[in-house]
Enzyme design. Structure first.
Site, PDB file in Angstrom:
ATOM      1  N   SER A   1      -1.364   3.067   6.205  1.00  0.00           N
ATOM      2  CA  SER A   1      -1.814   1.795   5.645  1.00  0.00           C
ATOM      3  C   SER A   1      -2.978   2.025   4.680  1.00  0.00           C
ATOM      4  O   SER A   1      -2.840   2.769   3.724  1.00  0.00           O
ATOM      5  CB  SER A   1      -2.175   0.831   6.782  1.00  0.00           C
ATOM      6  OG  SER A   1      -2.137  -0.499   6.345  1.00  0.00           O
TER       7      SER A   1
ATOM      8  N   ASP B   1       4.647  -1.444   7.273  1.00  0.00           N
ATOM      9  CA  ASP B   1       3.363  -0.803   7.557  1.00  0.00           C
ATOM     10  C   ASP B   1       3.466   0.347   8.560  1.00  0.00           C
ATOM     11  O   ASP B   1       3.988   0.190   9.660  1.00  0.00           O
ATOM     12  CB  ASP B   1       2.397  -1.862   8.093  1.00  0.00           C
ATOM     13  CG  ASP B   1       0.960  -1.395   8.081  1.00  0.00           C
ATOM     14  OD1 ASP B   1       0.641  -0.457   8.847  1.00  0.00           O
ATOM     15  OD2 ASP B   1       0.155  -1.949   7.325  1.00  0.00           O
TER      16      ASP B   1
END
Length: 286
Positions: A68, A180
């Site tokens: 991320s 993600d």
């Protein structure tokens, strides 16, 4: 006697001369240090401060991994951006554009804005062009499993690693849907374990101590996210030789991008203290 002398001299040269041409043999162990950076949205700016402290101490970071926001910072760093340059980019970042795409807009928003920042500041477009090896954690939404990307096109992998569900649009790479990386691997130390002699993990999602039973919605979300991240990171912390969790970040929300300098400074000072407590890192990796 002369025959034996020249025979052994010839044998010696045949045996060791290639080492002078090619350097050390491949089997000789090399001391490599890798840094693993967790996700955490705006809190991830603390990674920049950590890198700055390491570089000021003379430590060479050979490998980079991230999930991320850790992947975003990792891409900038692996491409050759200095900590000071990364901080300037972070301080100029328009947090209002890091939100879901709107039906009608005239500027790039969300992950398209992230890609714009990469295009403007990273320049290179593939992992192979980076100055340091980079490993990016992504979640394969179709298989439900974590994957590590370290080759091919850079921008799609970084965008996929930061594609927070219900916040940003999922990303398609080779007709596979990714979201993600923090959902399945927020601290991808496993990506570096076989590559590096020493792995340093950096987490930016500390959990508050006991905070009572009166929580607002934002506090609940922040608290739940911290608990989930802690559970996900625990198994990979065990793969790290050193682990640094940045204290004080719990008071910053995930979308407080305007606080880039303060968050950076927390990471910087935490790393300075950490390195003072572990001088062997400094002496071994200069």
């Amino acid at each position: 006697m002369k025959f034996l002398y020249y025979f052994f001299l010839f044998y010696f040269l045949c045996l060791f001369f290639p080492l002078f041409l090619n350097g050390q043999p491949d089997s000789l162990p090399t001391c490599r240090l890798g840094i693993v950076m967790s996700g955490g949205a705006a809190r991830g700016f603390a990674h920049i401060g950590v890198i700055k402290a390491f570089e000021e101490s003379g430590i060479t970071i050979d490998y980079v991994a991230g999930s991320s926001m850790g992947a975003v910072v990792g891409a900038f760093y692996a491409a050759g951006r200095t900590p000071d340059e990364m901080l300037q980019i972070a301080m100029k970042l328009n947090g209002g554009r890091l939100k879901p795409l709107l039906p009608f807009h005239f500027r790039k928003y969300g992950l398209d804005y992230v890609e714009q920042l990469l295009e403007e500041n990273v320049v290179v477009r593939t992992f192979e062009e980076l100055k340091k090896p980079l490993y990016v954690a992504v979640t394969n939404l179709q298989s439900g499993k974590n994957e590590i990307v370290s080759s091919g096109k850079l921008y799609p992998a970084v965008k996929a690693s930061a594609a927070i569900p219900f916040r940003f649009k999922e990303q398609r790479i080779d007709d596979v849907i990714y979201v993600d990386g923090g959902l399945t691997n927020n601290l991808p130390a496993n990506a570096l374990r076989e590559q590096c002699t020493v792995v340093v993990g950096v987490s930016v999602n500390p959990i508050d101590g006991y905070i009572g039973n009166k929580l607002g919605l934002k506090q609940k979300i922040r608290r739940l996210a911290g608990i989930v991240f802690a559970e996900f990171e625990a198994r990979n912390i065990a793969l790290c030789d050193y682990h640094l969790e940045i204290a004080g970040l719990e008071k910053y929300g995930f979308e407080e991008y305007h606080a880039a300098l303060a968050i950076h400074d927390l990471g910087y000072h935490a790393a300075k203290t950490f390195l003072a407590e572990h001088p062997e890192l400094v002496t071994a990796h200069r």
